[in-house]
Design a protein around this motif. Structure first.
Motif, short mmCIF file in Angstrom:
data_model
loop_
_atom_site.label_atom_id
_atom_site.label_comp_id
_atom_site.label_asym_id
_atom_site.label_seq_id
_atom_site.Cartn_x
_atom_site.Cartn_y
_atom_site.Cartn_z
N LEU A 1 47.06 58.56 -47.78
CA LEU A 1 48.09 59.19 -46.94
C LEU A 1 49.05 60.01 -47.78
O LEU A 1 49.45 61.11 -47.39
N SER A 2 49.41 59.51 -48.95
CA SER A 2 50.38 60.24 -49.79
C SER A 2 49.80 61.55 -50.28
O SER A 2 50.52 62.48 -50.61
N LYS A 3 48.47 61.64 -50.30
CA LYS A 3 47.83 62.88 -50.77
C LYS A 3 47.44 63.80 -49.61
O LYS A 3 46.88 64.86 -49.82
N GLY A 4 47.65 63.35 -48.39
CA GLY A 4 47.30 64.20 -47.25
C GLY A 4 45.88 64.01 -46.74
O GLY A 4 45.39 64.80 -45.93
N LEU A 5 45.19 62.97 -47.21
CA LEU A 5 43.87 62.63 -46.66
C LEU A 5 44.08 61.75 -45.43
O LEU A 5 45.09 61.03 -45.34
N GLN B 1 53.48 58.78 -40.91
CA GLN B 1 52.13 58.82 -41.51
C GLN B 1 51.05 58.37 -40.54
O GLN B 1 49.89 58.75 -40.68
N MET B 2 51.44 57.59 -39.55
CA MET B 2 50.43 57.04 -38.62
C MET B 2 49.68 58.11 -37.84
O MET B 2 48.56 57.88 -37.39
N VAL B 3 50.28 59.31 -37.70
CA VAL B 3 49.56 60.37 -36.94
C VAL B 3 48.30 60.80 -37.69
O VAL B 3 47.39 61.39 -37.09
N ASN B 4 48.25 60.53 -38.99
CA ASN B 4 47.07 60.93 -39.77
C ASN B 4 46.07 59.81 -39.97
O ASN B 4 45.09 59.98 -40.71
N LEU B 5 46.33 58.67 -39.39
CA LEU B 5 45.46 57.52 -39.63
C LEU B 5 44.62 57.19 -38.40
O LEU B 5 45.06 57.36 -37.27
N VAL B 6 43.41 56.74 -38.66
CA VAL B 6 42.49 56.31 -37.61
C VAL B 6 42.14 54.86 -37.91
O VAL B 6 42.03 54.48 -39.08
N GLU C 1 38.54 65.83 -45.79
CA GLU C 1 39.72 65.66 -44.93
C GLU C 1 39.94 64.17 -44.57
O GLU C 1 41.06 63.71 -44.50
N TYR C 2 38.84 63.46 -44.33
CA TYR C 2 38.93 62.04 -43.93
C TYR C 2 38.37 61.15 -45.04
O TYR C 2 37.51 61.59 -45.81
N VAL C 3 38.82 59.91 -45.08
CA VAL C 3 38.19 58.97 -46.01
C VAL C 3 38.10 57.58 -45.35
O VAL C 3 39.07 57.08 -44.78
N ILE C 4 36.89 57.03 -45.39
CA ILE C 4 36.65 55.69 -44.82
C ILE C 4 37.18 54.66 -45.83
O ILE C 4 36.81 54.69 -47.00
#
Ligand code: PGA
Length: 252
Positions: free
Chosen positions: A118-122, A159-164, A90-93
């Motif tokens: 992000l384009s792939k939903g990770l 997309q920012m909602v999926n980024l850390v 789900e996440y990728v560093i």
């Protein structure tokens, strides 16, 4: 309300059989996790599938330590987003300082990986942070600004909602020299302000900004009380069950 993300970056440690045993112990010990805490582990690639099968149905999420920026094809030795998604990642560093400094990854290359993920939903965990020499010359904000701006090039507000973002001062990684809560808070607040400038207030206030660099059971509580610190990206102290569980159950 922002959640806390406590993530273990196992780096190049634990062969697959050991990684599975370790994941089993984590699942047993982390049955109850507060609703405002997300827990993630990032095993090496060879252990991802085994760990994925063990943590399925638990509260622990799966992350990878790297990704390739291309879809598929002739990229010997590389791992694509689809390969990760297929086994439950789900996440990728992305942009970890060890990749920046040992493998010469620059902001432009890291940006491509962020966009691909992000384009792939990770969900990318974008790592930024200054070297000791840059801190000493007073360039911390300049360096972090450049990393954030360049690595987020082309990333939309949606997309920012999926980024850390993980702030990891390079001088604190694996050295035992943790940033003081005040030093960390200063840079975290700076990053949040910068995100507001680049996007808007809501995007900035919803963004999870983790701290990383020598986080341990004996210093996490002091760090997490700071307003802009939303969890930790942990290397060394994530490799022992007791210590990782203590980090997950930090005192607020
Ligand atoms: P450390 O590593 O906790 O061992 O300092 C942190 C990291 O590299 O993310």
């Amino acid at each position: 309300m922002r959640k806390y993300l406590i993530a273990g970056n196992w780096k190049m440690n634990l062969v697959p059989s050991k990684a599975k045993e370790f994941a089993e112990e984590l699942v047993d010990n982390l049955k109850k996790i507060n609703d405002d805490i997300i827990v993630m582990v990032a095993p090496p690639f060879t252990a991802l599938e085994g760990v994925s099968n063990i943590i399925k149905g638990s509260k622990i999420k799966l992350g990878a330590q790297n990704i390739n920026d291309n879809e598929d094809g002739a990229y010997t030795g590389e791992i694509s987003a689809d390969m990760l998604l297929d086994i439950g990642v789900e996440y990728v560093i992305i942009g970890h300082s060890e990749r920046r400094h040992i493998y010469n990854e620059n902001n432009e290359f890291i940006n491509k990986k962020v966009l691909k993920a992000l384009s792939k939903g990770l969900k990318p965990i974008l790592c930024v942070g200054e070297l000791l020499s840059e801190r000493e010359t007073g360039d911390t904000e300049k360096v972090v600004r450049e990393q954030v701006v360049k690595c987020l090039n082309g990333v939309s507000r949606e997309q920012m909602v999926n980024l850390v973002i993980a702030y990891e001062p390079v001088w604190a990684i694996g050295t035992g020299k943790v940033a003081t809560p005040e030093q960390a808070e200063e840079v975290h607040a700076f990053i949040r302000k910068l995100i507001e400038e680049l996007y808007d207030k809501d995007t900035a206030s919803d963004l999870i900004i983790q701290y990383g660099g020598s986080v341990k059971p004996d210093n996490i509580d002091g760090l997490m009380v700071k307003e802009n610190l939303d969890g930790a990206l942990v290397g060394g102290a994530s490799l022992k069950v007791d210590s990782f569980c203590r980090l997950v159950n930090f005192n607020k």
